[in-house]
Write an enzyme that holds these catalytic residues in place. Structure first.
Site, PDB file in Angstrom:
ATOM      1  N   HIS A 148      -8.182   3.871   3.973  1.00  0.00           N
ATOM      2  CA  HIS A 148      -8.398   4.523   5.268  1.00  0.00           C
ATOM      3  C   HIS A 148      -9.875   4.586   5.670  1.00  0.00           C
ATOM      4  O   HIS A 148     -10.186   4.822   6.826  1.00  0.00           O
ATOM      5  CB  HIS A 148      -7.853   5.953   5.237  1.00  0.00           C
ATOM      6  CG  HIS A 148      -6.352   6.029   5.253  1.00  0.00           C
ATOM      7  ND1 HIS A 148      -5.569   5.376   4.325  1.00  0.00           N
ATOM      8  CD2 HIS A 148      -5.498   6.684   6.079  1.00  0.00           C
ATOM      9  CE1 HIS A 148      -4.294   5.638   4.587  1.00  0.00           C
ATOM     10  NE2 HIS A 148      -4.229   6.423   5.631  1.00  0.00           N
TER      11      HIS A 148
ATOM     12  N   CYS B 279      -3.949  -0.968  -2.010  1.00  0.00           N
ATOM     13  CA  CYS B 279      -4.169   0.472  -2.194  1.00  0.00           C
ATOM     14  C   CYS B 279      -5.256   0.743  -3.245  1.00  0.00           C
ATOM     15  O   CYS B 279      -5.138   0.296  -4.397  1.00  0.00           O
ATOM     16  CB  CYS B 279      -2.851   1.097  -2.636  1.00  0.00           C
ATOM     17  SG  CYS B 279      -2.930   2.872  -2.884  1.00  0.00           S
TER      18      CYS B 279
ATOM     19  N   GLU C 239      -5.249   9.954   9.621  1.00  0.00           N
ATOM     20  CA  GLU C 239      -3.857   9.910  10.080  1.00  0.00           C
ATOM     21  C   GLU C 239      -3.618  10.855  11.251  1.00  0.00           C
ATOM     22  O   GLU C 239      -2.696  10.652  12.026  1.00  0.00           O
ATOM     23  CB  GLU C 239      -2.916  10.175   8.909  1.00  0.00           C
ATOM     24  CG  GLU C 239      -3.091   9.058   7.905  1.00  0.00           C
ATOM     25  CD  GLU C 239      -1.922   8.814   6.997  1.00  0.00           C
ATOM     26  OE1 GLU C 239      -1.100   9.728   6.843  1.00  0.00           O
ATOM     27  OE2 GLU C 239      -1.860   7.709   6.444  1.00  0.00           O
TER      28      GLU C 239
ATOM     29  N   CYS D 111     -11.009   3.408  -0.513  1.00  0.00           N
ATOM     30  CA  CYS D 111      -9.676   3.851  -0.071  1.00  0.00           C
ATOM     31  C   CYS D 111      -9.385   3.129   1.240  1.00  0.00           C
ATOM     32  O   CYS D 111     -10.292   2.961   2.078  1.00  0.00           O
ATOM     33  CB  CYS D 111      -9.689   5.363   0.123  1.00  0.00           C
ATOM     34  SG  CYS D 111      -8.234   6.010   0.976  1.00  0.00           S
TER      35      CYS D 111
ATOM     36  N   ASP E 100       0.873  -1.179   0.000  1.00  0.00           N
ATOM     37  CA  ASP E 100       0.000   0.000   0.000  1.00  0.00           C
ATOM     38  C   ASP E 100       0.906   1.224   0.000  1.00  0.00           C
ATOM     39  O   ASP E 100       2.110   1.117   0.262  1.00  0.00           O
ATOM     40  CB  ASP E 100      -0.885  -0.008   1.261  1.00  0.00           C
ATOM     41  CG  ASP E 100      -1.780   1.226   1.337  1.00  0.00           C
ATOM     42  OD1 ASP E 100      -2.397   1.574   0.304  1.00  0.00           O
ATOM     43  OD2 ASP E 100      -1.851   1.870   2.392  1.00  0.00           O
ATOM     44  N   SER E 101       0.318   2.378  -0.282  1.00  0.00           N
ATOM     45  CA  SER E 101       1.099   3.610  -0.219  1.00  0.00           C
ATOM     46  C   SER E 101       1.577   3.872   1.213  1.00  0.00           C
ATOM     47  O   SER E 101       2.500   4.642   1.418  1.00  0.00           O
ATOM     48  CB  SER E 101       0.246   4.781  -0.705  1.00  0.00           C
ATOM     49  OG  SER E 101      -0.970   4.828   0.010  1.00  0.00           O
TER      50      SER E 101
END
Ligand code: DGL
Length: 271
Positions: free
Chosen positions: A188, A73, A152, A186, A10-11
Protein backbone atom coordinates in the site's frame (compact mmCIF):
# COMPACT_ATOMS: atom_id res chain seq x y z
CA UNK A 1 8.19 -18.44 -25.65
CA UNK A 2 6.05 -19.72 -22.81
CA UNK A 3 2.40 -18.72 -23.12
CA UNK A 4 1.38 -19.85 -19.65
CA UNK A 5 0.14 -17.04 -17.39
CA UNK A 6 1.98 -15.52 -14.44
CA UNK A 7 0.17 -15.91 -11.10
CA UNK A 8 0.25 -12.94 -8.72
CA UNK A 9 -1.25 -12.85 -5.26
CA UNK A 10 -1.60 -10.53 -2.31
CA UNK A 11 -3.61 -10.36 0.88
CA UNK A 12 -5.91 -7.94 -0.95
CA UNK A 13 -5.76 -5.19 -3.52
CA UNK A 14 -2.29 -3.85 -2.88
CA UNK A 15 -0.55 -6.37 -5.15
CA UNK A 16 -2.16 -4.60 -8.08
CA UNK A 17 0.72 -2.10 -7.82
CA UNK A 18 2.98 -4.99 -8.93
CA UNK A 19 0.53 -5.92 -11.70
CA UNK A 20 0.77 -2.31 -12.88
CA UNK A 21 4.55 -2.59 -13.24
CA UNK A 22 4.35 -6.10 -14.75
CA UNK A 23 1.96 -4.74 -17.37
CA UNK A 24 4.47 -2.04 -18.21
CA UNK A 25 7.56 -4.25 -18.53
CA UNK A 26 5.81 -7.37 -19.89
CA UNK A 27 2.78 -6.06 -21.79
CA UNK A 28 1.93 -9.36 -23.50
CA UNK A 29 1.84 -11.63 -20.46
CA UNK A 30 -1.42 -13.18 -19.31
CA UNK A 31 -1.84 -12.55 -15.57
CA UNK A 32 -4.01 -14.36 -13.05
CA UNK A 33 -4.36 -12.37 -9.84
CA UNK A 34 -5.64 -13.61 -6.52
CA UNK A 35 -6.50 -11.09 -3.79
CA UNK A 36 -7.38 -12.67 -0.46
CA UNK A 37 -9.84 -9.89 0.33
CA UNK A 38 -11.82 -12.15 2.66
CA UNK A 39 -8.86 -12.49 5.05
CA UNK A 40 -6.99 -9.19 4.62
CA UNK A 41 -5.07 -7.82 6.52
CA UNK A 42 -2.25 -10.33 6.98
CA UNK A 43 0.12 -7.78 8.50
CA UNK A 44 -0.87 -8.21 12.15
CA UNK A 45 -1.10 -12.02 12.06
CA UNK A 46 1.31 -14.69 13.26
CA UNK A 47 3.91 -16.18 10.95
CA UNK A 48 2.16 -19.52 11.14
CA UNK A 49 -1.16 -18.07 9.95
CA UNK A 50 0.52 -15.98 7.25
CA UNK A 51 2.26 -19.08 5.85
CA UNK A 52 -0.93 -21.14 6.00
CA UNK A 53 -2.77 -18.48 4.00
CA UNK A 54 0.13 -18.09 1.56
CA UNK A 55 0.20 -21.86 0.97
CA UNK A 56 -3.51 -21.79 0.14
CA UNK A 57 -3.14 -18.73 -2.10
CA UNK A 58 -0.33 -20.39 -4.05
CA UNK A 59 -2.22 -23.68 -4.28
CA UNK A 60 -5.16 -21.79 -5.75
CA UNK A 61 -2.95 -20.14 -8.38
CA UNK A 62 -1.33 -23.50 -9.09
CA UNK A 63 -4.75 -24.89 -10.03
CA UNK A 64 -4.10 -22.99 -13.27
CA UNK A 65 -1.22 -23.95 -15.53
CA UNK A 66 1.04 -21.01 -14.63
CA UNK A 67 4.74 -20.50 -15.32
CA UNK A 68 5.63 -18.43 -12.24
CA UNK A 69 4.19 -16.97 -9.06
CA UNK A 70 4.77 -13.52 -7.63
CA UNK A 71 3.89 -13.06 -3.97
CA UNK A 72 3.36 -9.32 -4.24
CA UNK A 73 2.55 -9.12 -0.52
CA UNK A 74 5.32 -7.71 1.69
CA UNK A 75 4.03 -9.60 4.71
CA UNK A 76 4.06 -12.98 2.94
CA UNK A 77 7.44 -12.29 1.35
CA UNK A 78 9.06 -11.61 4.72
CA UNK A 79 7.52 -14.50 6.65
CA UNK A 80 8.90 -17.75 5.32
CA UNK A 81 8.06 -17.63 1.63
CA UNK A 82 11.45 -19.11 0.74
CA UNK A 83 10.34 -22.44 2.27
CA UNK A 84 7.25 -22.53 0.05
CA UNK A 85 9.39 -21.54 -2.93
CA UNK A 86 11.85 -24.39 -2.30
CA UNK A 87 9.03 -26.95 -2.53
CA UNK A 88 7.55 -25.50 -5.71
CA UNK A 89 8.26 -26.74 -9.23
CA UNK A 90 7.53 -23.31 -10.74
CA UNK A 91 9.55 -20.28 -9.68
CA UNK A 92 8.00 -18.39 -6.74
CA UNK A 93 9.16 -14.81 -6.25
CA UNK A 94 8.67 -12.67 -3.21
CA UNK A 95 9.50 -9.00 -3.14
CA UNK A 96 12.35 -8.92 -0.61
CA UNK A 97 15.30 -9.92 -2.80
CA UNK A 98 14.64 -7.48 -5.63
CA UNK A 99 13.93 -4.60 -3.23
CA UNK A 100 17.06 -5.28 -1.17
CA UNK A 101 19.20 -5.44 -4.32
CA UNK A 102 17.80 -2.14 -5.56
CA UNK A 103 18.28 -0.51 -2.14
CA UNK A 104 21.90 -1.66 -1.99
CA UNK A 105 22.49 -0.30 -5.50
CA UNK A 106 20.95 3.06 -4.58
CA UNK A 107 22.46 3.73 -1.15
CA UNK A 108 25.56 5.85 -0.92
CA UNK A 109 25.96 6.03 2.85
CA UNK A 110 25.01 2.39 3.59
CA UNK A 111 22.10 3.40 5.85
CA UNK A 112 18.85 1.93 4.60
CA UNK A 113 15.36 2.40 6.03
CA UNK A 114 12.63 -0.22 5.93
CA UNK A 115 8.94 0.36 6.64
CA UNK A 116 6.24 -2.29 6.53
CA UNK A 117 3.56 -4.10 8.46
CA UNK A 118 4.23 -5.32 12.00
CA UNK A 119 4.81 -8.87 10.76
CA UNK A 120 7.24 -7.71 8.06
CA UNK A 121 9.29 -5.52 10.37
CA UNK A 122 9.50 -8.06 13.19
CA UNK A 123 10.57 -10.80 10.74
CA UNK A 124 13.96 -9.13 10.15
CA UNK A 125 13.88 -10.45 6.57
CA UNK A 126 14.99 -7.21 4.97
CA UNK A 127 17.83 -6.75 7.46
CA UNK A 128 19.15 -10.22 6.60
CA UNK A 129 18.84 -9.70 2.85
CA UNK A 130 20.61 -6.32 3.05
CA UNK A 131 23.38 -7.64 5.35
CA UNK A 132 24.08 -10.49 2.91
CA UNK A 133 24.46 -8.04 0.02
CA UNK A 134 26.22 -5.23 1.86
CA UNK A 135 27.95 -6.38 5.05
CA UNK A 136 28.20 -3.48 7.48
CA UNK A 137 25.09 -1.75 6.16
CA UNK A 138 23.01 -0.07 8.85
CA UNK A 139 19.22 -0.42 8.83
CA UNK A 140 16.57 1.69 10.55
CA UNK A 141 13.03 0.40 10.52
CA UNK A 142 9.49 1.15 11.56
CA UNK A 143 6.22 -0.73 11.50
CA UNK A 144 3.47 1.52 10.13
CA UNK A 145 0.24 -0.38 10.86
CA UNK A 146 -2.08 2.59 10.29
CA UNK A 147 -0.94 3.19 6.71
CA UNK A 148 -2.95 0.27 5.26
CA UNK A 149 -6.32 1.31 6.76
CA UNK A 150 -5.64 4.95 5.88
CA UNK A 151 -4.98 4.08 2.23
CA UNK A 152 -8.05 1.85 2.15
CA UNK A 153 -10.11 4.68 3.62
CA UNK A 154 -8.99 6.90 0.74
CA UNK A 155 -6.69 9.06 2.90
CA UNK A 156 -4.08 9.20 0.17
CA UNK A 157 -3.89 12.89 -0.71
CA UNK A 158 -0.43 14.37 -0.49
CA UNK A 159 -1.56 16.94 2.04
CA UNK A 160 -4.18 14.90 3.85
CA UNK A 161 -3.76 16.12 7.46
CA UNK A 162 -4.46 12.75 9.11
CA UNK A 163 -2.04 10.91 6.83
CA UNK A 164 0.60 13.61 7.38
CA UNK A 165 0.31 13.41 11.14
CA UNK A 166 0.58 9.61 11.20
CA UNK A 167 3.38 9.55 8.65
CA UNK A 168 5.41 12.14 10.53
CA UNK A 169 5.10 10.08 13.71
CA UNK A 170 6.17 6.83 12.03
CA UNK A 171 8.88 8.20 9.76
CA UNK A 172 10.66 10.76 11.94
CA UNK A 173 12.88 8.19 13.73
CA UNK A 174 13.83 6.53 10.42
CA UNK A 175 14.61 9.90 8.83
CA UNK A 176 16.59 10.96 11.88
CA UNK A 177 18.70 7.79 11.64
CA UNK A 178 20.18 9.31 8.48
CA UNK A 179 18.89 6.83 5.87
CA UNK A 180 19.46 7.80 2.24
CA UNK A 181 17.27 4.97 0.88
CA UNK A 182 13.89 3.77 2.13
CA UNK A 183 12.20 0.48 1.22
CA UNK A 184 8.41 0.87 1.04
CA UNK A 185 7.97 -2.69 2.32
CA UNK A 186 4.20 -3.01 1.97
CA UNK A 187 1.99 -3.05 -1.11
CA UNK A 188 0.00 0.00 0.00
CA UNK A 189 2.87 2.39 0.60
CA UNK A 190 3.70 3.30 -3.02
CA UNK A 191 0.23 4.87 -3.15
CA UNK A 192 1.30 7.42 -0.51
CA UNK A 193 4.86 7.79 -1.79
CA UNK A 194 4.49 11.55 -2.27
CA UNK A 195 3.65 12.14 1.38
CA UNK A 196 6.46 9.79 2.45
CA UNK A 197 8.90 11.61 0.15
CA UNK A 198 7.88 14.99 1.57
CA UNK A 199 8.66 13.81 5.09
CA UNK A 200 11.86 11.94 4.26
CA UNK A 201 13.28 14.73 2.11
CA UNK A 202 14.38 14.86 -1.53
CA UNK A 203 17.75 13.20 -0.93
CA UNK A 204 16.15 9.90 0.16
CA UNK A 205 15.50 7.32 -2.61
CA UNK A 206 12.27 5.38 -2.24
CA UNK A 207 12.20 1.73 -3.32
CA UNK A 208 8.95 0.07 -4.43
CA UNK A 209 9.44 -3.71 -3.95
CA UNK A 210 6.57 -4.71 -6.25
CA UNK A 211 8.03 -2.72 -9.12
CA UNK A 212 11.59 -3.92 -8.42
CA UNK A 213 10.36 -7.53 -8.49
CA UNK A 214 8.37 -7.04 -11.68
CA UNK A 215 11.51 -5.74 -13.38
CA UNK A 216 13.55 -8.75 -12.17
CA UNK A 217 10.87 -11.18 -13.35
CA UNK A 218 10.92 -9.54 -16.77
CA UNK A 219 14.70 -9.97 -16.89
CA UNK A 220 14.45 -13.63 -15.86
CA UNK A 221 11.77 -14.42 -18.45
CA UNK A 222 13.73 -12.66 -21.18
CA UNK A 223 17.01 -14.40 -20.32
CA UNK A 224 15.27 -17.78 -20.34
CA UNK A 225 13.22 -17.26 -23.50
CA UNK A 226 9.97 -17.48 -21.52
CA UNK A 227 8.35 -14.16 -22.43
CA UNK A 228 4.85 -14.37 -23.88
CA UNK A 229 4.54 -12.18 -26.94
CA UNK A 230 0.92 -12.93 -27.78
CA UNK A 231 -1.13 -12.52 -24.61
CA UNK A 232 -2.01 -9.66 -22.31
CA UNK A 233 -5.21 -10.93 -20.68
CA UNK A 234 -6.17 -10.37 -17.02
CA UNK A 235 -8.23 -12.55 -14.72
CA UNK A 236 -8.85 -11.54 -11.13
CA UNK A 237 -10.04 -13.75 -8.29
CA UNK A 238 -10.96 -12.58 -4.80
CA UNK A 239 -12.18 -14.26 -1.63
CA UNK A 240 -14.71 -11.50 -0.83
CA UNK A 241 -16.86 -9.11 -2.84
CA UNK A 242 -15.80 -8.73 -6.51
CA UNK A 243 -17.71 -5.43 -6.62
CA UNK A 244 -15.71 -3.92 -3.75
CA UNK A 245 -12.48 -5.09 -5.41
CA UNK A 246 -13.44 -3.56 -8.75
CA UNK A 247 -14.38 -0.25 -7.12
CA UNK A 248 -11.05 0.20 -5.31
CA UNK A 249 -8.76 -1.36 -7.93
CA UNK A 250 -8.23 1.84 -9.90
CA UNK A 251 -6.30 3.42 -7.01
CA UNK A 252 -3.70 0.63 -7.05
CA UNK A 253 -3.65 -0.11 -10.75
CA UNK A 254 -3.73 3.48 -11.94
CA UNK A 255 -6.29 2.46 -14.58
CA UNK A 256 -9.07 0.04 -15.41
CA UNK A 257 -8.97 -3.64 -14.44
CA UNK A 258 -9.48 -4.84 -18.04
CA UNK A 259 -10.58 -8.31 -17.00
CA UNK A 260 -13.29 -10.16 -15.14
CA UNK A 261 -13.31 -10.44 -11.33
CA UNK A 262 -14.60 -13.68 -9.83
CA UNK A 263 -15.20 -14.81 -6.28
CA UNK A 264 -13.46 -17.90 -4.90
CA UNK A 265 -14.85 -19.67 -1.87
CA UNK A 266 -12.38 -19.86 0.99
CA UNK A 267 -13.96 -23.16 2.05
CA UNK A 268 -13.03 -24.67 -1.30
CA UNK A 269 -9.51 -23.25 -1.11
CA UNK A 270 -8.99 -24.79 2.33
CA UNK A 271 -10.11 -28.27 1.28
N1 DGL B 1 -0.31 -6.72 1.45
C1 DGL B 1 0.20 -6.45 2.77
C2 DGL B 1 1.69 -6.20 2.69
O1 DGL B 1 2.23 -5.88 1.66
C3 DGL B 1 -0.50 -5.25 3.39
C4 DGL B 1 -1.92 -5.52 3.83
C5 DGL B 1 -2.00 -6.59 4.90
O2 DGL B 1 -1.63 -6.32 6.06
O3 DGL B 1 -2.41 -7.69 4.55
O4 DGL B 1 2.38 -6.34 3.68
Amino acid sequence: MDRRPIGVFDSGLGGLTAVKMLSKVLPCEDIIYFGDTGRVPYGGRSRETIMKYAGEDIAFLRSFDIKAVLAACGTVSTNGLEKVAEDSDVPVWGVVGAAAREAVRMTKNGTIGIIGTKASISSGAYDRAIAALLPGAVTAKAACPLFVPLVEAGKTGRDDPVLRLVAEEYLAPVRDAGVDTLILGCTHYPIIAETIADIMGPEVSLIDPGSASAREIAEYLRENGLVNEEGGSRRYFVSDSPEAFSESARLFLGGELMGEVMKVSLEEMQR
